[in-house]
Design an enzyme around this catalytic site. Structure first.
Site, PDB file in Angstrom:
ATOM      1  N   GLU A 152       0.856  -1.194   0.000  1.00  0.00           N
ATOM      2  CA  GLU A 152       0.000   0.000   0.000  1.00  0.00           C
ATOM      3  C   GLU A 152       0.887   1.236   0.000  1.00  0.00           C
ATOM      4  O   GLU A 152       2.013   1.191   0.485  1.00  0.00           O
ATOM      5  CB  GLU A 152      -0.855   0.056   1.277  1.00  0.00           C
ATOM      6  CG  GLU A 152      -1.873  -1.038   1.397  1.00  0.00           C
ATOM      7  CD  GLU A 152      -2.537  -1.022   2.775  1.00  0.00           C
ATOM      8  OE1 GLU A 152      -2.299  -0.088   3.562  1.00  0.00           O
ATOM      9  OE2 GLU A 152      -3.276  -1.972   3.049  1.00  0.00           O
ATOM     10  N   LYS A 160       2.333   4.503   1.485  1.00  0.00           N
ATOM     11  CA  LYS A 160       2.449   5.078   2.831  1.00  0.00           C
ATOM     12  C   LYS A 160       2.214   6.577   2.700  1.00  0.00           C
ATOM     13  O   LYS A 160       3.007   7.295   2.096  1.00  0.00           O
ATOM     14  CB  LYS A 160       3.826   4.800   3.435  1.00  0.00           C
ATOM     15  CG  LYS A 160       3.949   5.310   4.866  1.00  0.00           C
ATOM     16  CD  LYS A 160       5.203   4.777   5.544  1.00  0.00           C
ATOM     17  CE  LYS A 160       5.204   4.991   7.048  1.00  0.00           C
ATOM     18  NZ  LYS A 160       5.473   6.354   7.462  1.00  0.00           N
ATOM     19  N   PHE A 164      -7.318   2.838   4.907  1.00  0.00           N
ATOM     20  CA  PHE A 164      -6.592   1.603   4.556  1.00  0.00           C
ATOM     21  C   PHE A 164      -7.026   0.387   5.359  1.00  0.00           C
ATOM     22  O   PHE A 164      -6.533  -0.705   5.128  1.00  0.00           O
ATOM     23  CB  PHE A 164      -5.078   1.799   4.614  1.00  0.00           C
ATOM     24  CG  PHE A 164      -4.556   2.444   5.887  1.00  0.00           C
ATOM     25  CD1 PHE A 164      -4.533   1.738   7.074  1.00  0.00           C
ATOM     26  CD2 PHE A 164      -4.090   3.745   5.867  1.00  0.00           C
ATOM     27  CE1 PHE A 164      -4.038   2.323   8.229  1.00  0.00           C
ATOM     28  CE2 PHE A 164      -3.595   4.347   7.020  1.00  0.00           C
ATOM     29  CZ  PHE A 164      -3.579   3.631   8.200  1.00  0.00           C
ATOM     30  N   LYS A 175       6.949  -0.919   7.619  1.00  0.00           N
ATOM     31  CA  LYS A 175       7.163   0.302   6.835  1.00  0.00           C
ATOM     32  C   LYS A 175       8.501   0.095   6.142  1.00  0.00           C
ATOM     33  O   LYS A 175       9.495  -0.210   6.794  1.00  0.00           O
ATOM     34  CB  LYS A 175       7.121   1.556   7.690  1.00  0.00           C
ATOM     35  CG  LYS A 175       7.739   1.436   9.045  1.00  0.00           C
ATOM     36  CD  LYS A 175       7.496   2.662   9.867  1.00  0.00           C
ATOM     37  CE  LYS A 175       8.069   2.435  11.259  1.00  0.00           C
ATOM     38  NZ  LYS A 175       7.932   3.489  12.182  1.00  0.00           N
TER      39      LYS A 175
HETATM   40  P1  AMP Z   1       5.595   5.698  11.333  1.00  0.00           P
HETATM   41  O1  AMP Z   1       4.763   6.848  11.837  1.00  0.00           O
HETATM   42  O2  AMP Z   1       6.799   6.100  10.549  1.00  0.00           O
HETATM   43  O3  AMP Z   1       5.859   4.683  12.429  1.00  0.00           O
HETATM   44  O4  AMP Z   1       4.717   4.893  10.270  1.00  0.00           O
HETATM   45  C1  AMP Z   1       3.506   4.321  10.600  1.00  0.00           C
HETATM   46  C2  AMP Z   1       2.408   5.294  10.293  1.00  0.00           C
HETATM   47  O5  AMP Z   1       2.269   5.458   8.899  1.00  0.00           O
HETATM   48  C3  AMP Z   1       1.055   4.821  10.723  1.00  0.00           C
HETATM   49  O6  AMP Z   1       0.823   5.038  12.086  1.00  0.00           O
HETATM   50  C4  AMP Z   1       0.129   5.652   9.848  1.00  0.00           C
HETATM   51  O7  AMP Z   1      -0.137   6.875  10.499  1.00  0.00           O
HETATM   52  C5  AMP Z   1       0.970   5.949   8.624  1.00  0.00           C
HETATM   53  N1  AMP Z   1       0.483   5.319   7.386  1.00  0.00           N
HETATM   54  C6  AMP Z   1       0.459   5.927   6.189  1.00  0.00           C
HETATM   55  N2  AMP Z   1      -0.012   5.120   5.251  1.00  0.00           N
HETATM   56  C7  AMP Z   1      -0.331   3.947   5.843  1.00  0.00           C
HETATM   57  C8  AMP Z   1      -0.872   2.712   5.382  1.00  0.00           C
HETATM   58  N3  AMP Z   1      -1.176   2.485   4.108  1.00  0.00           N
HETATM   59  N4  AMP Z   1      -1.046   1.720   6.319  1.00  0.00           N
HETATM   60  C9  AMP Z   1      -0.715   1.917   7.608  1.00  0.00           C
HETATM   61  N5  AMP Z   1      -0.222   3.056   8.091  1.00  0.00           N
HETATM   62  C10 AMP Z   1      -0.005   4.074   7.223  1.00  0.00           C
END
Ligand code: AMP
Length: 625
Positions: free
Chosen positions: A287, A289, A395, A472
């Protein structure tokens, strides 16, 4: 339960050594907290939910958006007033600087000594936990002009009725810093232990700990702890879960479900590479991000409609759209266009997980900072709406039309999401090789997004969990082509094969005899057998299939030039490609660097040892060159 009993017993739990002993102490405390145990109680009031929340420094459950909003200054002022006319807020502050912690300070003043001042009637009675809870809830409800001083008065009134241990507990509670050494996991285990341990539950589960050991042991089964955990995930309310466990056992806990309007913790992701994802999931759900702010959308149609029946309680009963942040704060008022968007499109009760991003006039994403200008805003919402436009990318779907979907696999939840909110549903594509993932990532980056998320299509939704089911994507690092200069024989079933391979790079600075026919040369600083002209950088044992291992053993066996115990040195001959997470400086290997988590990728049949990577490249990859 009396507040004094709670405060004193909590102090004892805090002073207990050992995790199991702490859990057992806490379990006893919980078992005595409510009228069902017949211990103390204060008439009809069940102290258990309050005691459970208080132990975690909470008055309201985590999903509840109400807060006490009592700051350290207000708390110090209330303590100073309760301590009498000779003590000022500045004195309390000075003492706090010495002691470092508000509970200790509150306990040192004779606050109850002022009782005559504030207490009439009920004030003379000992405090029950229910009474403290009621006062604090009242205090949280204060708002508007003069609310600050009404809060101070209310807190002062409570402090004047406190013994020293009660004052310490109360001060810590209002500031949410319990310092009991008791985390959420301990409370979860204590709930299981207090109400679901084997002698209470009739289904005869095995206890999770060894009954034969000498020390104290927990008797609740893993299954019981898991039932408590699951109920916590869906309700976000320790108090409610404790009562359920006590009154209805594991069956009652399993009956807990999501409720529209009651946010749950967001599922989180770990960093991982495309190769990690393919290795663990096979087919990978890829997906985009999105670079915005996490939002949990809850929606219940204004008219519950033909669903009728029991759906009303769990489905939010005409709530309309509510939006919650990652920390479960209610951000509905700040995001009116998302509210409108959801109201116009969704027509069944639903809980949807997604990301709100700021977009420019063409609908292209703007940096994450732009969303923050909107997200928690209480004033000027309409004006800012003109300045920064928002878009929802959904999502995941946790609940749709009466069905809880947490235990469904992602691919099913995604299908349901498409039914609920088709326009906002983010694309999900399946990929089973790193190349396809790289292509998806390039497309996401070209469209102005942050990258890609890699998810297991079979995974369930685990609230609050930062597991390995959502990755991620972290860029893969460049691989290294290294020379195999040594190996260790395997063990057990693999004793006939080499198991671990010592890797080296060319050391241009060192004298290198004729490539072939050396005598194995000197050892590196690491004491490993290593060839002259090469500097060792690590050992690789992972990522090698049985077949590759047999092949490597056969090819290298004829190049052994030295042997010591189970370790052998090779004539430099074979070049292998290795991946790794990073390169760190390290005294272990003669290069002065070590590969972290090296992983075998394959033999570089096309490369001779002169084409292998050099120490200069290793320095550069480590950021030193
Ligand atoms: P991080 O904040 O770097 O830990 O990355 C995780 C965050 O990415 C999640 O908490 C979401 O807020 C965001 N995110 C963006 N796109 C997605 C997606 N397709 N699926 C899950 N989280 C996403």
């Amino acid at each position: 339960m009396q507040f004094a009993a709670l405060a004193e017993r909590a102090e004892r739990v805090a002073a207990t050594d050992g995790d199991i002993e702490t859990t057992l102490g806490l379990a006893d405390l919980l078992a005595d907290a409510g009228p069902a145990a017949g211990a103390e109680g204060d008439g009809s009031t069940d102290g258990l939910p309050v005691v459970t929340r208080f132990l975690l420094g909470r008055v309201f459950p985590a999903h509840d958006t109400r807060t006490l909003d009592v700051g350290p200054a207000l708390c110090r002022e209330a303590i100073a007033r309760a301590a009498g006319p000779n003590v000022s807020a500045a004195d309390v502050e000075d003492r706090l600087a010495e002691r470092g912690e508000i509970g200790t300070v509150a306990a040192e003043y004779d606050l109850g000594g002022q009782r005559g001042l504030a207490a009439f009637g009920e004030g003379r009675d000992a405090l029950s936990v229910a009474a403290v809870d009621e006062r604090l809830r009242g205090l949280a409800a204060e708002s508007g002009d003069g609310s600050e001083s009404r809060k101070r008065d209310a807190l002062f009134g409570l402090f004047t009725r406190c013994s020293s241990s009660e004052a310490a507990f109360l001060a810590r509670l209002v500031l949410g810093e319990m310092r009991l050494g008791v985390g959420e996991g301990t409370v979860r285990d204590a709930v299981a232990e207090a109400f679901l341990s084997t002698d209470q539950e009739s289904d005869g589960d095995d206890a999770s700990d060894d009954d034969n050991s000498d020390g104290p042991a927990l008797r609740a089964s893993d299954e019981a702890a898991a039932a408590v955990e699951r109920a916590l995930q869906v309700t976000n309310d320790y108090g409610r879960v404790a009562v359920r466990a006590r009154d209805e056992g594991t069956e009652g806990l399993r009956a807990e479900s999501l409720r529209v309007g009651r946010p749950v913790q967001a599922m989180l992701a770990q960093a991982g590479t495309a190769t990690d994802a393919v290795d663990s999931f096979g087919a990978v759900a890829v997906e985009t991000k999105f670079d915005g702010a996490r939002v949990q959308v809850h929606y219940a149609p204004a008219d519950p409609g033909s669903d009728g029946g029991d759906a009303a309680e769990s489905d939010g009963d005409g709530l309309g759209p509510r939006l919650y942040s990652r920390n479960m704060d209610d951000v509905t008022e700040a995001l009116p266009e998302i509210v409108e968007y959801v109201s116009e499109r969704v027509d069944v009760p639903a809980i949807v997980d997604g990301e709100v991003v700021a977009v420019d006039d063409d609908g292209d994403p703007l940096p994450f900072q732009e969303v923050l200008r909107r997200f928690r805003r209480k004033h000027d919402v309409e004006r800012m709406r003109e300045t920064v436009s928002l878009r929802l990318h959904a999502f995941d779907c946790l609940h749709a039309d009466g069905d809880d979907l947490l235990d469904e696999p992602l691919r099913v939840r995604h299908e349901r999401l498409r039914e609920v909110l088709p326009d906002a549903t983010a694309d999900l594509t399946l990929a089973d090789d790193p190349e396809a993932i790289a292509a998806a990532e390039r497309a996401a980056l070209d469209a102005g997004h942050e990258g890609v998320m890699l998810k297991s299509p079979e995974s369930t939704y685990t609230p609050g969990d930062r597991g390995r089911d959502w990755l991620k994507r972290k860029p893969d690092v460049e691989t290294l082509d290294a020379v195999v200069v040594g190996a260790e024989w395997g063990e057990g079933r693999r004793a006939e094969l080499f198991g671990t391979f010592l890797l080296a790079v060319r050391d241009e600075g060192a004298e290198r005899p004729n490539d072939r026919g050396t005598d194995g040369g000197p050892t590196g600083d690491d004491g490993d057998l290593a060839s002259a002209g090469y500097a060792t950088v690590g050992k690789v044992a992972t990522g090698i299939t049985d077949e590759a291992l047999a092949d490597l053993t056969e090819r290298l066996a004829t190049h052994v030039v030295d042997e010591s115990g189970t370790t052998v040195a090779f004539d430099p001959e074979l070049v292998v490609e290795v991946g790794y997470e990073e390169i760190q400086t390290s005294p272990t290997y003669s290069a002065g660097y070590a590969l972290r988590f090296p992983r075998f990728v394959g033999v570089r049949e096309d490369k001779g040892v002169d084409d292998a990577d050099s120490l200069t490249r290793v320095r550069r990859l480590a950021g030193d060159g």
